[in-house]
Design an enzyme around this catalytic site. Structure first.
Site, PDB file in Angstrom:
ATOM      1  N   PRO A 276      43.765  26.304  44.946  1.00 42.51           N
ATOM      2  CA  PRO A 276      44.261  24.935  44.746  1.00 42.51           C
ATOM      3  C   PRO A 276      44.577  24.672  43.283  1.00 42.51           C
ATOM      4  CG  PRO A 276      42.420  24.922  46.258  1.00 42.51           C
ATOM      5  CD  PRO A 276      42.533  26.333  45.744  1.00 42.51           C
ATOM      6  N   CYS A 277      45.772  24.140  43.026  1.00 35.93           N
ATOM      7  CA  CYS A 277      46.267  24.060  41.651  1.00 35.93           C
ATOM      8  C   CYS A 277      46.067  22.700  40.999  1.00 35.93           C
ATOM      9  CB  CYS A 277      47.754  24.410  41.613  1.00 35.93           C
ATOM     10  SG  CYS A 277      48.802  23.263  42.546  1.00 35.93           S
ATOM     11  N   GLN A 278      45.569  21.709  41.723  1.00 36.98           N
ATOM     12  CA  GLN A 278      45.494  20.354  41.174  1.00 36.98           C
ATOM     13  C   GLN A 278      44.761  20.255  39.841  1.00 36.98           C
ATOM     14  OE1 GLN A 278      45.431  20.923  44.384  1.00 36.98           O
ATOM     15  NE2 GLN A 278      47.123  19.691  45.123  1.00 36.98           N
TER      16      GLN A 278
ATOM     17  N   PHE B  33      44.763  22.185  37.390  1.00 33.81           N
ATOM     18  CA  PHE B  33      45.546  22.727  36.291  1.00 33.81           C
ATOM     19  C   PHE B  33      46.889  22.022  36.123  1.00 33.81           C
ATOM     20  CE2 PHE B  33      43.328  26.164  38.602  1.00 33.81           C
ATOM     21  CZ  PHE B  33      42.302  26.362  37.710  1.00 33.81           C
TER      22      PHE B  33
END
Length: 375
Positions: free
Chosen positions: A100-102, A104
């Site tokens: 999950p990229c949230q 960053f």
């Protein structure tokens, strides 16, 4: 729990006489979501046998569109022996992951800092699985901001013994119709590896992607494709989108239509919302709220509505008939918007898969040449 095994058979492929069989790479896709990366890797020649994700809402689209099992587990509950069993011993192996990229993302701000450390640990957890399983190949996809964080440097150290190549990929430069920037990493245990991403001469556009879809109204849907559904708009937003120009901003509106927050000095710089896309340019990055006219530049270029879920999926390069819900099930804009926005663009996955298969082919040829030279 482990979901049911998919029983659909892979159709037999017929190769021309004398054609060379490509190496088989078996893969497990961590944080698989609805299957964007899996579907792309498969199109690139990789055999993905399973996808792992904690979100059980992903099970139906993942298994319905891919010849792979969906395993509903947290990465911390997966053991190396389970992964080795999935991969088998007779093929080259790949572990793929898009944590999950949230935490960053540039969309993330201080409100997420408390949660961020928990999400950062997923990158390290993926690295730990790699260290224990020791696959032949690794690939990871995430937001560019990850490259500046210490967790990425730690992840690279965890790939000790691998040859690595990573770069920031502009999706609109490889044929995906959106301005999405992604960090893409590939790694191989044997032989130098380079991410092969041929640039297109002309960028794909919104017009090419969605112009021929049936016309719908705000809050309406297409009878032949329920996913081609758009969000309802309040009367004030109908007036706003009618006053919006493709590529323009809310500054083009009469003062009476402007939101109170935009009339304040502090809100005047936020021009990237309530905008229409442009036909002959790529779309903006598809986010988890890409179905909302007020959430970004997600207004349809011509029709007075936000883009539909199907249009968002197509811009993410999913096939037009990729099934996201069971027939007859209700369409949840929020839930499906999240799944589509979080997905890896299918075409990007295909390019990654092709890179890995090409590398494996070249390594096999190198071994054969070495064998012929041996006394």
């Amino acid at each position: 729990m482990i979901a049911r095994k998919v029983t659909r058979r892979r159709s037999a492929s017929r190769r021309p006489a004398g054609a060379t069989r490509k190496p088989t790479i078996r893969a497990v896709d961590f944080f698989c979501g609805v299957g964007g990366l899996t579907h792309g890797l498969s199109k690139g020649g990789v055999r993905v046998v399973a996808g792992i994700d904690i979100d059980d809402a992903c099970q139906f689209p993942y298994e319905e569109n891919n010849e792979a099992r969906f395993i509903n587990k947290d990465i911390s509950d997966i053991t190396a022996s389970e992964v080795r069993k999935l991969l088998g011993r007779k093929s080259l192996t790949l572990l793929a992951g898009c944590a999950p990229c949230q935490p960053f993302s540039t969309y993330s701000r201080s409100a997420r800092k408390a949660k961020a450390h928990a999400d950062w640990s997923l990158v390290s957890a993926f690295g730990e699985i790699i260290k224990r399983v020791k696959p032949d190949y690794v690939t990871m996809e995430n937001v560019p901001e990850l490259a500046d964080h210490r967790v990425f440097k730690k992840f690279l150290r965890m790939l000790d013994g691998y040859r690595i190549d990573w770069k920031i990929v502009e999706c609109d430069e490889v044929g995906i119709p959106q301005t999405r920037s992604r960090l893409v990493l590939v790694a191989a245990r044997k032989g130098e590896i380079k991410l092969k991403l041929p640039k297109v001469r002309k960028k794909a556009t919104v017009r090419q992607a969605i112009e021929d879809l049936p016309r719908i109204v705000a809050g309406g849907s297409c009878t032949s494709d329920p996913l081609h559904t758009s969000s309802t708009l309040a009367d004030i937003n109908i007036k706003r989108i009618k006053a919006s120009k493709p590529g323009g901003t809310w500054r083009d509106w009469p003062a009476s239509l402007r939101a109170p927050c935009h009339r304040k000095k502090t809100g005047k710089t936020y021009s990237g919302v309530y905008g229409r896309m442009e036909w002959d340019k790529p779309a903006p990055t598809m986010t988890t709220q890409c179905y909302g006219f007020g959430n970004g530049r997600f207004g349809h270029p011509r029709q007075n509505r936000g883009i539909s879920l199907r249009e968002a999926a197509i811009i993410q390069s999913f096939p037009r008939r990729y099934a996201f819900v069971k027939k007859g099930d209700p369409i949840s804009m929020k839930s499906l918007g999240r799944l589509i926005g979080n997905a890896v663009p299918v075409k990007l996955g295909k390019l990654i898969g092709a890179t890995l298969v090409d590398h494996a082919s070249r390594q096999r040829k190198k071994r054969k040449r070495a064998g012929r030279r041996a006394p």
